[in-house]
Design an enzyme around this catalytic site. Structure first.
Site: not given
Length: 493
Positions: A130-132, A135, A163
């Site tokens: 989910f960090k994408d 980011m 992350t």
């Protein structure tokens, strides 16, 4: 829109705009940035947003926060970021163009109506986590901002697994940007480690730290608090202490709500696997903006600092030796750095209280807002009005949930999402859909999938033999001064 620090007076001289805080992390006083007030969303806006693409929805929400970026530029940035080509790793039967596809897992008739459990896929980006979602936008925002001034940025971050790879894949090859990423040595999954360490780009530097994630995070904060060093070495951060990271995550709460409902009179709840409190903090902000959220449920693993607070009002940070290494390693965190943002709202945005409470975290390992004799306050009684609930999941729970989901729904979920589903089932309400945020794809944690199901997790194309690629990293002790010397030697500044 102006921003204030959770630890600063609200004097006009302290107010910053979005671009002023974009490249940084902590405020100079050690606090975290939040908007001076949360912009409100009207029912008419929600209705209009129901038909928008994810990129256009992101633009509508972000323009309320990034008021100093020209609208045309911001719209171009969101259009460049949120495409089906970038978020292409959708499951069979899901539409990659939806960016965060929503699926119903189960519906059950109960007294008073029916309960619905849903899964929102946030892990279809280039690093399968989910960090994408934030980011990829950050990488484009950073490049856009630096290009305007010809400046450089040295990103210094810490990761417990996801992350780091999301930041590195977003920043690799970006002009004027270097990434120094700390991770706990030998405490990530083999897939997570390979994703990061296999990158050979000259602007990516991986540092494996002898310690746990909290040791890495403490060093990032220590460097951020050394203002002369931070300025000289042009240090910025992409950890969730970075405000732009959090605000980009607000978008998928709106998307999940709009996809799960047909009318603004309906409410939904979200269950969020939680370690550093950044992901669920974005849900808190969405709720404060007026999104009709009933509950925000924080799901922890054996490292249950947040669950303990939301049950008792006591925030008790664990020491490194008390932090468990679990099969949902991205949540092996005992000091939730984004929690300060929620506490700021909980104590009525009183920056003096926040400063005192988080100073006590450093000196005494936590604080107590239960209202009991000898406590630091009684604000725990206000938690319910913000919708927060919590729960805890163990390794055995994860194995059982992964098996249940595979048997009942024919899909394989990762360990963190399993924590979320286990806890979500404990908080279902009649006629209020419960959306679990899928935080990673199962391929990233194959060791546990193999234990649970006896077969390997399916891998998206391009990731087949990632563990066999050559790896580039250095191993260092958790020593701030040595770390600063290493950074300085490798920036050339």
């Amino acid at each position: 829109m102006h921003y204030v620090s959770t630890r600063a007076d609200k004097a006009p001289s302290n107010l910053q705009q979005f671009s002023d805080i974009l490249l940084g992390g902590l405020a100079p006083d050690g606090g975290l940035y939040l908007p001076e007030h949360y912009p409100q969303v009207t029912g008419a806006e929600l209705n209009a947003w129901r038909t928008l693409s994810y990129a256009d929805l992101a633009f509508e929400i972000l323009k309320k926060f990034a008021t100093d970026i020209p609208a045309a530029d911001l719209k171009a940035l969101t259009a460049k970021t949120y495409t089906k080509a970038v978020y292409k790793n959708a499951r069979a039967g899901e539409n990659a163009a939806d960016i965060t596809p929503l699926r119903v897992l189960e519906e059950n008739v109960v007294k008073g109506g029916s309960t619905t459990l849903m899964l929102q896929a946030l892990s279809n980006g280039p690093t399968l986590a989910f960090k994408d979602m934030a980011m990829q936008l950050l990488g484009n925002l950073f490049e856009y901002t630096l290009a305007k001034t010809g400046a450089e940025l040295n990103i210094f971050g810490a990761t417990s697994g996801d992350t780091g790879s999301a930041a590195e894949y977003a920043m690799r090859g970006k002009k004027g940007i270097r990434v120094f990423m700390l991770s706990p040595h030998k405490k990530m999954s083999a897939f997570q480690t390979a994703q990061m360490f296999s990158l050979q780009d000259p602007n990516i530097v991986n540092i494996a730290v002898e310690g746990v994630f909290d040791d890495c995070q403490d060093m990032v904060k220590a460097v951020s608090n050394d203002l002369p060093f931070k300025a000289k070495q042009k240090i910025g951060t992409v950890n969730s202490i970075n405000w732009a990271r959090v605000v980009a995550q607000v978008v998928y709460y709106f998307r999940g709500y709009l996809a799960a409902t047909t009318s603004n009179e309906q409410k939904v709840s979200f269950t969020v696997p939680s370690g550093n409190f950044g992901n669920i903090c974005a849900g808190h902000i969405a709720r404060m903006m007026g999104l009709p959220i009933s509950k925000l449920v924080a799901a922890t693993n054996e490292n249950d600092v947040l669950d303990e607070f939301f049950r008792t009002g006591v925030y008790r940070v664990r020491k490194s030796a008390e932090t468990y290494h679990t099969s949902s390693p991205s949540m092996d965190i005992s000091k939730a750095s984004n929690f300060e943002r929620f506490v700021y709202d909980l104590v009525g945005r009183d920056s003096d209280r926040v400063r005192a409470l988080f100073t006590k975290v450093e000196t005494h390992g936590g604080f107590d807002l239960s209202g009991k004799p000898g406590s630091d306050g009684d604000e725990f009684k206000l938690v319910a009005k913000y919708g927060f609930k919590s729960g805890k999941s163990t390794h055995q729970d994860r194995l059982d949930t992964i098996r249940d989901v595979a048997d009942d729904y024919g899909i394989t979920i990762d360990t963190h999402t399993a924590d979320g589903i286990k806890v979500a089932r404990e908080h279902l309400e009649p006629n209020v859909p419960m959306i679990v945020l899928e935080t990673a794809l199962a391929a990233k944690f194959n060791e546990t999938i193999l234990e649970a199901l006896g077969v390997d997790a399916e891998r998206p194309a391009g990731f087949e033999n990632i563990e066999d690629l050559p790896q580039k990293f250095v191993v260092m002790d958790a020593d701030v001064e040595k770390m600063k010397a290493y950074i300085a030697a490798n920036t050339g500044l």
